[in-house]
Structure formats: structure tokens, C-alpha cells
Write an enzyme that holds these catalytic residues in place. Structure first.
Site, PDB file in Angstrom:
ATOM      1  CG  HIS A 109      -2.075   1.094   1.115  1.00 55.39           C
ATOM      2  ND1 HIS A 109      -1.264   2.321   1.782  1.00 55.39           N
ATOM      3  CD2 HIS A 109      -3.910   1.229   0.991  1.00 55.39           C
ATOM      4  CE1 HIS A 109      -2.743   2.859   1.856  1.00 55.39           C
ATOM      5  NE2 HIS A 109      -3.567   2.430   1.222  1.00 55.39           N
TER       6      HIS A 109
ATOM      7  CG  ASP B  13       0.566  -2.873   6.204  1.00 47.93           C
ATOM      8  OD1 ASP B  13      -0.111  -2.524   7.288  1.00 47.93           O
ATOM      9  OD2 ASP B  13       0.487  -1.628   5.117  1.00 47.93           O
TER      10      ASP B  13
ATOM     11  CD  GLN C  74      -6.631  -4.202   3.976  1.00 46.92           C
ATOM     12  OE1 GLN C  74      -7.754  -5.493   5.367  1.00 46.92           O
ATOM     13  NE2 GLN C  74      -6.339  -3.270   4.121  1.00 46.92           N
TER      14      GLN C  74
ATOM     15  CE  LYS D  48      -7.741   0.573   6.205  1.00 49.63           C
ATOM     16  NZ  LYS D  48      -7.909   0.536   4.979  1.00 49.63           N
TER      17      LYS D  48
ATOM     18  CB  CYS E  28      -3.978   3.260  -1.472  1.00 50.98           C
ATOM     19  SG  CYS E  28      -4.977   4.736  -1.295  1.00 50.98           S
TER      20      CYS E  28
HETATM   21  N1  PMP Z   1      -1.478  -0.645   4.320  1.00 51.75           N
HETATM   22  C1  PMP Z   1      -2.396  -1.406   4.250  1.00 51.75           C
HETATM   23  C2  PMP Z   1      -2.020  -3.141   3.397  1.00 51.75           C
HETATM   24  C3  PMP Z   1      -3.730  -0.946   3.968  1.00 51.75           C
HETATM   25  O1  PMP Z   1      -4.243  -1.910   4.009  1.00 51.75           O
HETATM   26  C4  PMP Z   1      -4.097   0.319   4.572  1.00 51.75           C
HETATM   27  C5  PMP Z   1      -5.579   0.801   4.645  1.00 51.75           C
HETATM   28  N2  PMP Z   1      -6.351   0.576   3.033  1.00 51.75           N
HETATM   29  C6  PMP Z   1      -3.011   1.244   5.061  1.00 51.75           C
HETATM   30  C7  PMP Z   1      -1.861   0.704   5.280  1.00 51.75           C
HETATM   31  C8  PMP Z   1      -3.253   2.757   5.491  1.00 51.75           C
HETATM   32  O2  PMP Z   1      -4.013   1.934   6.155  1.00 51.75           O
HETATM   33  P1  PMP Z   1      -4.277   3.595   7.120  1.00 51.75           P
HETATM   34  O3  PMP Z   1      -4.791   4.766   5.418  1.00 51.75           O
HETATM   35  O4  PMP Z   1      -5.862   3.658   8.317  1.00 51.75           O
HETATM   36  O5  PMP Z   1      -4.094   4.713   8.098  1.00 51.75           O
END
Ligand code: PMP
Length: 408
Positions: A123, A200, A203, A226, A364
Site C-alpha cells: 500500500h 504492516d 489487512q 479495519k 492505493c
Molecule cells: N496498509 C495497508 C495494507 C492498507 O490496506 C491500508 C489501508 N487501506 C493502509 C496501510 C493504510 O491504513 P490507514 O489509511 O488506516 O492509515
């Protein structure tokens, strides 16, 4: 017994109908999850009965609020099986957690020619902060690629991991492909060359039991929204020995020890990394969400979602003209696809008119789109309350759209 019916009833938003009475089919859980009554109640009760700023008041309410906030930290510690609560830093979410690490690592850790490793499936939140650090310190950003099947190219580790690598940062589960990465293997390879590791877990943590001590990662982060908790709260876990070397990137109240007009000494972990008034109502509600997950059972949730994913892949793959991206050995949470001849936004908009919420776009993760040579994908993502019936509705919807387009 996994009581899906009861679980669905626990989430009031799911009972809604859309537009002309279509039942909501919410399949955008990788973007954000819905909140159970228990979380909504916790937010309301906090503001109704407990609210006062934490760590500063000498009065009853402030003490109660502080106790609840620190209780939330203990719940997170327990959920991750971290060694102590000093290792749990509350942030606004994963993006902030990763930025705090990428910008807070001591510059003395790096020498010219050193390298940082990320994967091609990150991401943007776990890519851009490392790009910025590399540009700032003149480091090399090395990429661990993935194959078309959505699995990391582990053979590349041999050439990527050498004594120049100082830090490795990668996702536990891809937010586009749903790939569950073999993180134990990568963590070990990184440690073998003396590099630190951030995982990270945005997910992963809502689907897979996490034990940061068994994983032996240096950092693990996730977002509250999440994991069925509120927005604006997240976690940065850091192994104490490593976290204590991280420089704060925000300065102000709460994080200090002594302040004179010209100088400041910083306080202890974790407060040193929590400048300003923290989102304590969010932390408390997130802890309630984690307890809710524990009550249902993270393994039970994982089994339910794994069966759903098998079913979804099977049903989706029978649709004429569909391309599903990747076929990883272990996929959880998200499956992304395109329908031949239809833009993914058009597909998502038409599904929306049927009450079906999916996400469309680059998610993203533009490098993942570039890998497959597309500008966007549609994504269906599942949660503990998702059902086979919803997958049937999704597949029927896609088939109807496919027919409309094929007649043109
Ligand atoms: N890493 C991953 C794998 C994500 O899916 C996301 C959110 N889609 C993020 C980071 C960023 O999370 P946040 O927007 O809640 O900071």
C-alpha cells in the site's frame, strides 16, 4: 458454532436497505469495517459518563478516563501478545505508525550505500515513507517483486538481503491480492543480515491470530477502523529495545520529562511517542472491538472467511470475461478482478445501484496495478459478517452487468 446470523445482527448498519429497497451487501471491508453495537455503545458511554482528558487531571473523571485508556493499552498488548504495555504506542492509524518509524529511525543507523527493502505489493502507506527516507539519506530502495500469481518472489531474497540492508518493511496481507505473505521466513532472512523489520498488519490482524513475540518482528502496525473499531486510532507495536531507539517526530505536551525555555528531555515509553492529547475514546472503543473479535474467536473468524474466499473465487471464476488477479496459495480478505470491456469504476457504480458495495480503483497500490498493466481493479473484501448469499448476489450482479455490456 459460528453464529453468522447473530454476528450480522450485532452490526446495525448491515440491516439497512439502499436506493429502492435493495438489501445492503457490504463488500468493501478492506477499506473499512463496520462497527458492532458494543463498539458504538462504548463510544457513547465514554462521552456520556467517563470523558475527561487523560494523564493530567487530579480529579475523579480524569483518573477514570486514564484507567480506561491504559486498560485499552493492556487489551492491545494481550491481543498481540506483546511483552509489555510500553511496547504499545497509540497512533492515528497505520499510515501514521509507519511514518513515525520511517521518520523516527536514528540517522546514525545508516551509512551511505545502505539499503531498505519493501515489496512490490505495498500500500502507498508502506512505500512512500520509505521512498522519502531513502531520498533524504541517500539510501537504496530495494524491491522484492511478486509473481503474476500474487505470491512474493522469495528467490529474490538471496540477491536482495545482504549486509547493506538496514530495514525491511512489508505487508502481512496484500490489500489488493489478499496474499498472506510468509512473514516468518522474511523476518528471519532480514534478521540474519542484521536488518530490522516492520510488518504492516492492516489487512491481517482482523483475520489471523497475531503473536508478535513468535513472529519476532521489530514493529507491527494496524488501524482501528479495519478491526471493527473507530476511525482515527491505530497501533504501533515496537519491540522495546528497538522502540526505545526511535526518535519522536511529534513534539509537545505529554511526551516530555523536563522542559526549560531552551531545552527539553523526553519522557518514557510509550508516552514519549504520543505527543498531545491522545485519541483515548478511540483507543477504548478499539479495545472493545478487539474484545468483540476475541469473543467470536479470531480462529473461527479466519475459518469462516477462508471458506468464504474459496467460495468467492470459485463462483467469480465461473463468470465469463472475468479476470481475477493472482491465485496465491493463501488468500484472505480481498479478491480483485476486472470484467472484460468494462471500466472497473463503471462496474462498481452499476453494482452499487444493486445495493452491492465494492471498491474500484488503484487501491492505493499503483505499483500493483502497473504489474498487471491496468489502471484499476474492482475489489470485493470480506469480514466476519460476510456470507455466501452476499457472494451469490455479487456474482449475479456481475453477470447481469456482463450481459448488458455484451448486448452493446
Ligand atoms: N496498509 C495497508 C495494507 C492498507 O490496506 C491500508 C489501508 N487501506 C493502509 C496501510 C493504510 O491504513 P490507514 O489509511 O488506516 O492509515
Amino acid at each position: 458454532m459460528y453464529d453468522l446470523n447473530q454476528i450480522q445482527k450485532d452490526f446495525p448498519i448491515l440491516a439497512q436497505t439502499m436506493y429502492d429497497g435493495q438489501k445492503l451487501v457490504y463488500l468493501d471491508n478492506a477499506a473499512t469495517t463496520q462497527k458492532p453495537y458494543e463498539v458504538l455503545k462504548a463510544i457513547q458511554e465514554h462521552y456520556a459518563y467517563d470523558n475527561a482528558n487523560v494523564h493530567r487531571g487530579a480529579h475523579y473523571l480524569s483518573n477514570r478516563s486514564t484507567q480506561r485508556f491504559e486498560w485499552a493499552r493492556e487489551v492491545v498488548r494481550d491481543f498481540l501478545n506483546a511483552g509489555c504495555t510500553e511496547e504499545i504506542v497509540f497512533t492515528h492509524g497505520t499510515t501514521e505508525s509507519i511514518n513515525m518509524v520511517a521518520s523516527g529511525l536514528p540517522e546514525t543507523w545508516f551509512r551511505a550505500g545502505d539499503a531498505i527493502v519493501v515489496t512490490e505489493m505495498e500500500h502507498h502507506s508502506n512505500l512512500v515513507p520509505w521512498q522519502m527516507l531513502c531520498k533524504r539519506l541517500g539510501l537504496e530502495l530495494r524491491i522484492l517483486h511478486f509473481c503474476d500469481d500474487g505470491m512474493l518472489h522469495l528467490d529474490e531474497l538471496d540477491s536482495l538481503m545482504d549486509e547493506h540492508v538496514r530495514f525491511v518493511s512489508f505487508c502481512h496481507v496484500s490489500n489488493v491480492l489478499g496474499t498472506v505473505n510468509p512473514i516468518e521466513k522474511i523476518i528471519k532472512r532480514a534478521h540474519d543480515v542484521g536488518a530490522y523489520v516492520l510488518v504492516d498488519g492492516t489487512q491481517a490482524i482482523q483475520h489471523i491470530p497475531i503473536d508478535v513475540r513468535t513472529l519476532d518482528c521489530d514493529f507491527y502496525c494496524f488501524s482501528g477502523h479495519k478491526v471493527y473499531g473507530p476511525n482515527g486510532i491505530g497501533v504501533l507495536y515496537g519491540r522495546k529495545e528497538v522502540l526505545s531507539q526511535l526518535n519522536p517526530i511529534y513534539f509537545g505536551g505529554e511526551m516530555v520529562d523536563e522542559v526549560s525555555l531552551q531545552d527539553t528531555t523526553f519522557g518514557k515509553l510509550p508516552y514519549r511517542l504520543e505527543a498531545g492529547t491522545p485519541n483515548y475514546p478511540g483507543a477504548i472503543a478499539m479495545a472493545i472491538a478487539l474484545q468483540y473479535i476475541t469473543k467470536i474467536g479470531i480462529c473461527e473468524i479466519g475459518h469462516h472467511e477462508a471458506a468464504l474466499m474459496d467460495y468467492a473465487q470459485d463462483q467469480l471464476s465461473q463468470i465469463c470475461g472475468i479476470q481475477i488477479y493472482g491465485s496465491p496459495e493463501k488468500r484472505i480478505g480481498s479478491v480483485s478482478f476486472n470484467l472484460k470491456g468494462i471500466d472497473c469504476y463503471d462496474l462498481a457504480c452499476m453494482l452499487d445501484k444493486m445495493g452491492i458495495a465494492v471498491r474500484a480503483g488503484s487501491h492505493c497500490a499503483q505499483p500493483v496495478m502497473a504489474h498487471y498493466g491496468v489502471s484499476g481493479m474492482a475489489r470485493a473484501s470480506f469480514a466476519m459478517y460476510s456470507s455466501e448469499a452476499e457472494i451469490d448476489t455479487l456474482c449475479c450482479g456481475i453477470q447481469r452487468i456482463s450481459k448488458i455490456f455484451s448486448r452493446r
